[in-house]
Write an enzyme that holds these catalytic residues in place. Sequence first.
Site, PDB file in Angstrom:
ATOM      1  N   ASP A   1      -7.199  -7.480  13.829  1.00  0.00           N
ATOM      2  CA  ASP A   1      -6.780  -8.822  14.217  1.00  0.00           C
ATOM      3  C   ASP A   1      -7.599  -9.345  15.387  1.00  0.00           C
ATOM      4  O   ASP A   1      -8.091 -10.478  15.367  1.00  0.00           O
ATOM      5  CB  ASP A   1      -5.282  -8.833  14.554  1.00  0.00           C
ATOM      6  CG  ASP A   1      -4.867  -7.632  15.405  1.00  0.00           C
ATOM      7  OD1 ASP A   1      -5.742  -6.926  15.935  1.00  0.00           O
ATOM      8  OD2 ASP A   1      -3.645  -7.408  15.533  1.00  0.00           O
TER       9      ASP A   1
ATOM     10  N   ASP B   1       3.886  -9.276   9.302  1.00  0.00           N
ATOM     11  CA  ASP B   1       4.125  -7.857   9.047  1.00  0.00           C
ATOM     12  C   ASP B   1       5.511  -7.675   8.450  1.00  0.00           C
ATOM     13  O   ASP B   1       6.363  -8.563   8.520  1.00  0.00           O
ATOM     14  CB  ASP B   1       3.992  -7.062  10.347  1.00  0.00           C
ATOM     15  CG  ASP B   1       2.533  -6.844  10.731  1.00  0.00           C
ATOM     16  OD1 ASP B   1       1.659  -7.179   9.927  1.00  0.00           O
ATOM     17  OD2 ASP B   1       2.279  -6.350  11.852  1.00  0.00           O
TER      18      ASP B   1
ATOM     19  N   ASP C   1       0.824  -1.210   0.000  1.00  0.00           N
ATOM     20  CA  ASP C   1       0.000   0.000   0.000  1.00  0.00           C
ATOM     21  C   ASP C   1       0.860   1.263   0.000  1.00  0.00           C
ATOM     22  O   ASP C   1       0.392   2.344   0.366  1.00  0.00           O
ATOM     23  CB  ASP C   1      -0.912   0.023   1.235  1.00  0.00           C
ATOM     24  CG  ASP C   1      -2.188  -0.781   1.011  1.00  0.00           C
ATOM     25  OD1 ASP C   1      -2.381  -1.291  -0.096  1.00  0.00           O
ATOM     26  OD2 ASP C   1      -2.977  -0.913   1.974  1.00  0.00           O
TER      27      ASP C   1
ATOM     28  N   ASP D   1       8.243  -6.320   9.207  1.00  0.00           N
ATOM     29  CA  ASP D   1       9.479  -6.462   9.982  1.00  0.00           C
ATOM     30  C   ASP D   1       9.616  -7.842  10.622  1.00  0.00           C
ATOM     31  O   ASP D   1      10.530  -8.071  11.416  1.00  0.00           O
ATOM     32  CB  ASP D   1       9.548  -5.390  11.070  1.00  0.00           C
ATOM     33  CG  ASP D   1       8.367  -5.460  12.028  1.00  0.00           C
ATOM     34  OD1 ASP D   1       7.227  -5.601  11.534  1.00  0.00           O
ATOM     35  OD2 ASP D   1       8.568  -5.369  13.253  1.00  0.00           O
TER      36      ASP D   1
END
Length: 545
Positions: A292, A198, A139, A200
């Site tokens: 989540d 994610d 995005d 990282d």
Amino acid sequence: MAETAQKILIPETFQGGPGVGYDIASQIGLMWELIKAPLIVPLLRIGVYICLAMSLMLFMERVYMGIVIVLVKLFWPKPEKRYNYEPIQDDVELGSSNFPVVLIQIPMFNEREVYKVSIGAACGLSWPSDRLVIQVLDDSTDPVIKQMVETECQRWASKGINIRYQIRETRGGYKAGALKEGLKRSYVKHCEFVAIFDADFRPEPDYLRRAIPYLTRNPDIALVQGRWRFVNSDECLLTRMQEMSLDYHFTVEQEVGSATHAFFGFNGTAGVWRIAAINEAGGWKDRTTVEDMDLAVRASLRGWKFVYLGDLQVKSELPSTFNAFRFQQHRWSCGPANLFRKMVMEIVRNKKVKFWKKVYVIYSFFFVRKIIAHMVTFTFYCVVLPLTILVPEVKVPIWGAVYIPSVITILNSVGTPRSIHLLFYWILFENVMSMHRTKATLIGLLEAGRVNEWVVTEKLGDIVKNNAAAAAIAKKTPFKLFKKPGFKFGARLHLLELGFGVFLFLCGCYDFVHGKNNYFVYLFLQTITFFICGFGYVGTIIPSS
């Protein structure tokens, strides 16, 4: 007679007149005395009673969790014993057909520093390449970064990896919108499970081989959650404080929820979902900033079970700047409170979930941990307790001011024994952060202003490695207490923290002169912590060990 009555009812200092000084300080003091007994004292007493009640609720919750985690560690069977578990074996004759097709989703937003690491870790998973689809959901708004990410995907695709680079026209729904859009792709229809990481997060190569068997052999399990491990926990004092808080969450809260009710909040990453469970629960929704947790609660209400694996660890990165941490904590505090507001009656009316599980979800999971835990810390220790110094008529019992908080703190610290020497400063730092969490919680409950604010947590990637190396060197040089600040001084100022620091300092000075409980020792130390955070230096202090 009227003039006499006026002089009796109205003090001379208010009347003015020849020879009478207009003493503002005296007038304020007199007004304070006039309203203190009928108004301030009763309100403050009510505040003390409410805070003591909340402290007792949190105390009982922590003791309960402590007892259960001890029982889990000593007597509960391991997850592979509680559930039907058998590793998926390579078969020469069948080839890879006995492995289910798994989708990997990596949501990204301008991840210049970490995109290579996360994509590389996903492509390095030891899972048959023809049974794996990697989906990079980008995005990004920076065209340069988008080009860099797309080029990296093409590089791995040239090596035979089934990796897809997906972009959207708008960022509608933020992360939830990206994940939802990714599941709509035609090539996803033959995927049975989806693992989410994610940008990282760096899973070990055997991550899927250890997690997927729980899903393939237990059709009632919807989610397998791994534990986060932090590559930059030693970078500075800020990251050490975060590690202490999150280690309790993973070591105790997630473990207890998994073992007792097969329910816990999905952490948004480092987990594998059954796609059928996501669809049955209604898919990803962006109505709060904790998409989540929203999905996890809805799936649980439909009877799905979750498994937490504490030894299935995934490397990740902690926010190393105070601004990034503040934004993250706002999202993590506001979202659950807002979700509680939206779902509490749905949970109460649900007929598929047992009564005690409802009690656990509503009272323990939401009310105590997501609301009470934030509000009592700030309200009691940063507002009510300092005010009782100014109003000596209101007493706080020693068990409420010292004993119960001490036990709660000790129980909270069990997850990170290596940082036990930082425990006292951790308490002071958590009190500062509780101010932001309380504000965010109220915004979520009232559905006000910043309720849907979404700021992506800044990630530094290789910069973190360099800083971690610098921190390691600094450990050997005890006189170097600070690393060089990364921002201009004006950008580092946080007026809310500085304002509360001044308030606590004044209360401490008053207690030093007039008080009898020696609260000034705590107040002065808390003031220093508020000032450190207020001037933005909490992320520059390197821990000594």
